[in-house]
Design a protein around this motif. Structure first.
Motif, PDB file in Angstrom:
ATOM      1  N   THR A  61       0.822  -1.216   0.000  1.00 26.73           N
ATOM      2  CA  THR A  61       0.000   0.000   0.000  1.00 26.73           C
ATOM      3  C   THR A  61       0.854   1.262   0.000  1.00 26.73           C
ATOM      4  O   THR A  61       0.309   2.373   0.081  1.00 26.73           O
ATOM      5  N   ASP A  62       2.159   1.110  -0.104  1.00 25.31           N
ATOM      6  CA  ASP A  62       3.078   2.248  -0.043  1.00 25.31           C
ATOM      7  C   ASP A  62       3.859   2.362  -1.347  1.00 25.31           C
ATOM      8  O   ASP A  62       4.604   1.444  -1.712  1.00 25.31           O
ATOM      9  N   ALA A  63       3.704   3.474  -2.049  1.00 18.84           N
ATOM     10  CA  ALA A  63       4.332   3.655  -3.358  1.00 18.84           C
ATOM     11  C   ALA A  63       5.854   3.587  -3.277  1.00 18.84           C
ATOM     12  O   ALA A  63       6.512   3.008  -4.159  1.00 18.84           O
ATOM     13  N   GLU A  64       6.436   4.174  -2.243  1.00 16.24           N
ATOM     14  CA  GLU A  64       7.896   4.162  -2.107  1.00 16.24           C
ATOM     15  C   GLU A  64       8.416   2.746  -1.859  1.00 16.24           C
ATOM     16  O   GLU A  64       9.468   2.364  -2.373  1.00 16.24           O
ATOM     17  N   SER A  65       7.674   1.970  -1.076  1.00 14.76           N
ATOM     18  CA  SER A  65       8.070   0.589  -0.812  1.00 14.76           C
ATOM     19  C   SER A  65       8.019  -0.239  -2.091  1.00 14.76           C
ATOM     20  O   SER A  65       8.913  -1.059  -2.357  1.00 14.76           O
ATOM     21  N   ILE A  66       6.984  -0.032  -2.910  1.00 16.25           N
ATOM     22  CA  ILE A  66       6.874  -0.744  -4.180  1.00 16.25           C
ATOM     23  C   ILE A  66       8.027  -0.368  -5.106  1.00 16.25           C
ATOM     24  O   ILE A  66       8.641  -1.233  -5.749  1.00 16.25           O
ATOM     25  N   ALA A  67       8.342   0.916  -5.185  1.00 10.06           N
ATOM     26  CA  ALA A  67       9.425   1.379  -6.059  1.00 10.06           C
ATOM     27  C   ALA A  67      10.767   0.789  -5.626  1.00 10.06           C
ATOM     28  O   ALA A  67      11.577   0.368  -6.466  1.00 10.06           O
ATOM     29  N   ALA A  68      11.004   0.740  -4.309  1.00  8.13           N
ATOM     30  CA  ALA A  68      12.256   0.178  -3.807  1.00  8.13           C
ATOM     31  C   ALA A  68      12.343  -1.314  -4.117  1.00  8.13           C
ATOM     32  O   ALA A  68      13.410  -1.828  -4.489  1.00  8.13           O
TER      33      ALA A  68
END
Length: 297
Positions: A61-68
């Protein structure tokens, strides 16, 4: 340990031990696939990491976590991904009269919007390997799963999204398989349960509501390993022949308890499903008790 040259790779969301994602990871691993297992708390993935899988933190649910996560997977695999398995999800069992909208939005965030975000992020890697997206759905998308209106709605959204996604991604050489999941032994129903709101019209049948909370774990439940084995076998059939018209991974994989029964009932019309579920979920009993309680007020 990175994947070996030519080894297929699979990224699975929601791999906490005891759940479907964990079982799927073990089955892919047995098939010789290099598995990237993910969870919000990566420490729970240590046993799988010790087996040679790659364990990464991921909050879907976290865009930054997905990108990382995407960046790490791309570096690990050389910019390719063969399988993206969107498994992470929340159950949501409470009467429609007793929902709390912020809670509903949270469930949609995890069950629907997170899948959309994961797909969008990993399309380049999947396209590079002619990959397969596996979206874990539920019989709830197709049945009147009493006290599960929110959960049913999220899974119906996943089904509709996946149907269109399949056509849109065909030009990019990406396939989509939806796992229509029946009752499966999992830790999803063991998490914090919701309660009836004060003044709920279902207070007089609270025992039925509480019985329903763990229904999926006590009725016709298939073992997690058996279910995962079927999903992975279907996913690994490949592209098939004649543009996927023959052989290959199915568009829809039905597995888990009651899956065969619901699939068969779907051919007869909604009336049959409604009739069965009226009895299975004790709706007639609740109606009688609620009406009797009104007479004594």
């Amino acid at each position: 340990m990175p994947p070996q040259p030519g080894q297929k790779t699979a990224l699975i969301t929601g791999c906490t031990p005891g759940g479907i994602g964990h079982a799927l990871a073990l089955q892919f691993h047995k098939k010789g696939v290099h598995v990237v297992v993910t969870a919000r708390r990566p420490e729970v993935l240590k046993e799988m990491a010790d087996m040679g899988m790659t364990a990464l933190p991921l909050d879907v649910t976290d865009a930054e976590s997905i990108a990382a996560c995407k960046e790490e997977v791309s570096a690990l695999t050389g910019g390719k991904l063969d399988f993206l398995v969107n498994n992470a999800g929340l159950t949501h069992t409470v009467p429609a009269t007793d929902i709390v909208l912020p809670d509903v939005r949270n469930t949609f965030e995890t069950n629907v919007f997170a899948i959309m975000a994961m797909v969008q992020a990993f399309i380049p890697l999947l396209s590079a390997s002619r990959g397969l997206i596996v979206n874990i759905s539920s019989l709830a998308a197709r049945t009147p799963y009493v006290f599960g209106s929110v959960y049913c709605a999220t899974k119906a959204a996943v089904d509709a999204y996946s149907r269109t996604l399949r056509l849109e991604l065909a030009p990019l050489n990406i396939r989509v398989m939806v796992a229509v999941t029946g009752t499966v032994r999992s830790n999803i129903a063991s998490r914090v349960h919701r309660s009836l709101l004060p003044g709920s019209p279902y207070e007089v049948v609270r025992d039925v509501f509480e019985w329903r909370l763990t229904y999926s774990q006590n009725h016709g439940t298939m073992s997690t390993d058996e279910y995962a084995r079927g999903v992975v076998d279907a996913a690994m059939r490949g592209e098939g022949w004649f543009g996927g018209l023959w052989g290959g991974s199915p568009k829809w994989y039905w597995g888990g308890g009651f899956a065969g029964m619901v699939w068969l009932a779907s051919w007869f019309g909604e009336w049959l499903t409604d009739m069965v579920f009226l009895r299975k979920f004790r709706v007639l009993e609740m109606a009688k008790r609620i009406q009797e309680a009104k007479k004594t007020d």
